[in-house]
Write a protein that holds these residues in place. Structure first.
Motif, short mmCIF file in Angstrom:
data_model
loop_
_atom_site.label_atom_id
_atom_site.label_comp_id
_atom_site.label_asym_id
_atom_site.label_seq_id
_atom_site.Cartn_x
_atom_site.Cartn_y
_atom_site.Cartn_z
N GLN A 49 0.83 -1.20 0.00
CA GLN A 49 0.00 0.00 0.00
C GLN A 49 0.87 1.25 0.00
O GLN A 49 0.58 2.23 -0.70
CB GLN A 49 -0.91 -0.01 1.22
CG GLN A 49 -1.92 1.13 1.26
CD GLN A 49 -2.97 0.96 0.19
OE1 GLN A 49 -3.88 0.15 0.31
NE2 GLN A 49 -2.86 1.73 -0.88
N ILE A 50 1.94 1.22 0.76
CA ILE A 50 2.88 2.35 0.77
C ILE A 50 3.50 2.53 -0.61
O ILE A 50 3.64 3.66 -1.10
CB ILE A 50 3.95 2.12 1.84
CG1 ILE A 50 3.32 2.15 3.24
CG2 ILE A 50 5.07 3.15 1.74
CD1 ILE A 50 4.27 1.72 4.34
N TYR A 51 3.85 1.43 -1.24
CA TYR A 51 4.42 1.49 -2.59
C TYR A 51 3.43 2.11 -3.58
O TYR A 51 3.80 2.95 -4.41
CB TYR A 51 4.82 0.08 -3.03
CG TYR A 51 5.16 -0.05 -4.49
CD1 TYR A 51 6.41 0.36 -4.97
CD2 TYR A 51 4.25 -0.58 -5.40
CE1 TYR A 51 6.73 0.24 -6.31
CE2 TYR A 51 4.56 -0.69 -6.73
CZ TYR A 51 5.80 -0.29 -7.19
OH TYR A 51 6.11 -0.39 -8.51
N LEU A 52 2.16 1.73 -3.49
CA LEU A 52 1.15 2.27 -4.40
C LEU A 52 0.95 3.77 -4.19
O LEU A 52 0.85 4.54 -5.15
CB LEU A 52 -0.17 1.53 -4.21
CG LEU A 52 -0.21 0.07 -4.66
CD1 LEU A 52 -1.53 -0.57 -4.25
CD2 LEU A 52 -0.04 -0.03 -6.17
N TRP A 53 0.86 4.18 -2.94
CA TRP A 53 0.66 5.61 -2.66
C TRP A 53 1.88 6.44 -3.04
O TRP A 53 1.73 7.58 -3.49
CB TRP A 53 0.33 5.80 -1.19
CG TRP A 53 -1.08 5.41 -0.84
CD1 TRP A 53 -2.07 5.08 -1.72
CD2 TRP A 53 -1.66 5.29 0.46
NE1 TRP A 53 -3.22 4.76 -1.04
CE2 TRP A 53 -3.00 4.89 0.29
CE3 TRP A 53 -1.17 5.48 1.75
CZ2 TRP A 53 -3.85 4.69 1.38
CZ3 TRP A 53 -2.02 5.28 2.83
CH2 TRP A 53 -3.35 4.89 2.64
#
Length: 451
Positions: free
Chosen positions: A406-410
């Motif tokens: 999720q951090i990677y996507l954001w």
């Protein structure tokens, strides 16, 4: 009287000469040692200085990292909301026959009353382009929020009530002072007119800043003001549960067999070498293995926590096996000999005496392995857990993502508001990792025995 023979041996003179030579040699050795000690002391001081400098540099870098993350992410824990008096007319939610049904409520146009409520605050806005610019203050999720309110309480139909909803991310960033209005208008996302309308709403007390519960209750969203980490947290929970249920018993059983039962030959040596080598294999290799075996051969669902748990199980098994074997080796041989001496079988000796004493070390290694698995991203990207998932997963077979992904996507999103969201998610992930490592330290301190 005869003169003394110069070649005759004189014991007294020989002893005196030897003593003088020894004294000379002793003084020379002492001087050399003293000179060497001074050099050693200077080298030791330099070495200590280098160590202090290295520790200070590391602490400075870690502090810089944490300050950078916190300074960018603390604003994500607050959200800007707008409160407007809204009226949902009966005609809006009624069907063609004039009846209000669940279907008519679900398919009503809830954006219309919200826009009307905003237009009522600025009656001077008349042109279509200005009205579109005015509507941008509202979040796209406000209409869905209004729909849920009407579905839960149909008595609100036909009545005026105050609705509080988030503003769009651009105005949330503006309210937090992260948009410079002194730069040219064509170089920012908020125009002068929009900034003036927003300031007027602030003066009327319709704008407020509250704690961002959406961050901890919502799943992912394309709109930064609606995006949350709850879906990723639940996905991480299911993934770690699958990993724990598989890796702990398998790792402990493998460690017990290799340490207590396996014969010492070239095959067990080969297995031990391979286990140690697997602990150093890059994590993306396990992702490729999961893609080839679990998805293509066994046909398991892509982007499911059960597949992520299987991949992370393969990755954490070497860590758990090595830690468990070290814990078994730390149990003194006298414990084994005493148990066997009173008539216990080898299996009873292991299960009743050795394993309970080694279990704290095993649990510590397992927690450290779980913390390592919680922070992994590369192997999960290979099995499709990078998908955009809005719904909260209901089980380990549902599509999901995990917190690092999720951090990677954001971090890859272009909206400025996602920068704060990314840093806030990193802060939450670091809090989980610190908690798990602290639990491992406390567990070791509480149950560790010194022999």
């Amino acid at each position: 009287m005869a003169s003394p023979n110069p070649n005759a041996y004189d014991p007294a003179a020989a002893a005196a000469a030897e003593g003088t030579a020894v004294s000379t040699r002793t003084r020379t050795t002492a001087d050399i040692v003293n000179a060497g000690l001074k050099g050693r002391y200077r080298a030791e001081k330099r070495f200590r200085m280098y160590g202090v400098i290295a520790i200070a540099a590391a602490l400075m870098m870690v502090t810089t990292l944490f300050v950078s993350i916190v300074s960018k992410g603390y604003t994500a824990f607050a959200i800007t909301s707008i409160s407007l008096p809204v009226t949902v007319e009966r005609d809006l939610v009624a069907n063609a026959e004039g009846e209000i049904t669940d279907r008519s409520i679900a398919f009503a146009n809830y954006a219309a009353p919200l826009r009307a409520a905003l237009e009522a605050q600025f009656p001077e806005v008349e042109s279509r382009s200005e009205r579109r610019a005015l509507y941008e203050i509202l979040s796209d999720g406000a209409s869905f929020q209004l729909q849920r309110m009407i579905e839960e309480n149909p008595d609100l139909i036909g009545r005026e009530f105050t609705m509080t909803s988030p503003v769009s991310s651009d105005f949330d960033v503006l309210n937090k002072g992260q948009i410079d209005l002194t730069v040219p208008e064509n170089m920012r996302r908020v125009s002068d007119a929009q900034a003036g309308w927003f300031e007027a709403l602030q003066e009327r007390g319709l704008i407020e800043t509250t704690f961002n519960t959406n961050l901890f209750t919502n799943g992912d969203s394309r709109q930064p003001e609606l995006a949350g980490i709850w879906g990723a947290v639940v996905g991480s929970f299911y993934t770690l549960m699958v990993t724990l249920l598989l890796s702990f018993p398998i790792g402990v059983a493998a460690a017990v067999y290799l340490e207590e039962f396996a014969p010492k030959n070239k095959w067990t040596d080969l297995i031990e070498v391979n286990i140690n080598n697997l602990a150093a294999v890059p994590s993306i290799v396990f992702g490729l293995l999961g893609l080839a075996v679990f998805l293509q051969v066994f046909g398991l669902p892509r982007s499911a926590p059960v597949v992520g748990g299987l991949v992370l199980t393969l990755m954490t098994l070497p860590t758990i096996i090595i830690a468990s074997r070290a814990a078994l080796k730390s149990v003194p041989p006298s414990i084994r000999e005493a148990a066997l001496g009173v008539g216990a079988s080898k299996l009873q000796m292991i299960t009743h005496h050795v394993l309970p004493l080694a279990m704290p070390g095993m649990l510590t290694g397992t927690i450290i392995g779980m913390a390592q698995a919680l922070g992994e991203t590369a192997p999960l990207l290979m099995i499709g857990m990078v998908a955009f998932v809005v719904d909260i997963p209901g089980g380990p077979m549902d599509p999901a993502t995990v917190l690092p992904v999720q951090i990677y996507l954001w971090a890859d999103s272009p909206e400025r508001a996602f920068v704060a969201k990314t840093s806030a998610a990193i802060m939450v992930l670091l809090a989980f990792l610190v908690f798990m490592n602290a639990a491992a330290v406390l567990l070791r301190k509480k149950f560790e025995r010194r022999w």
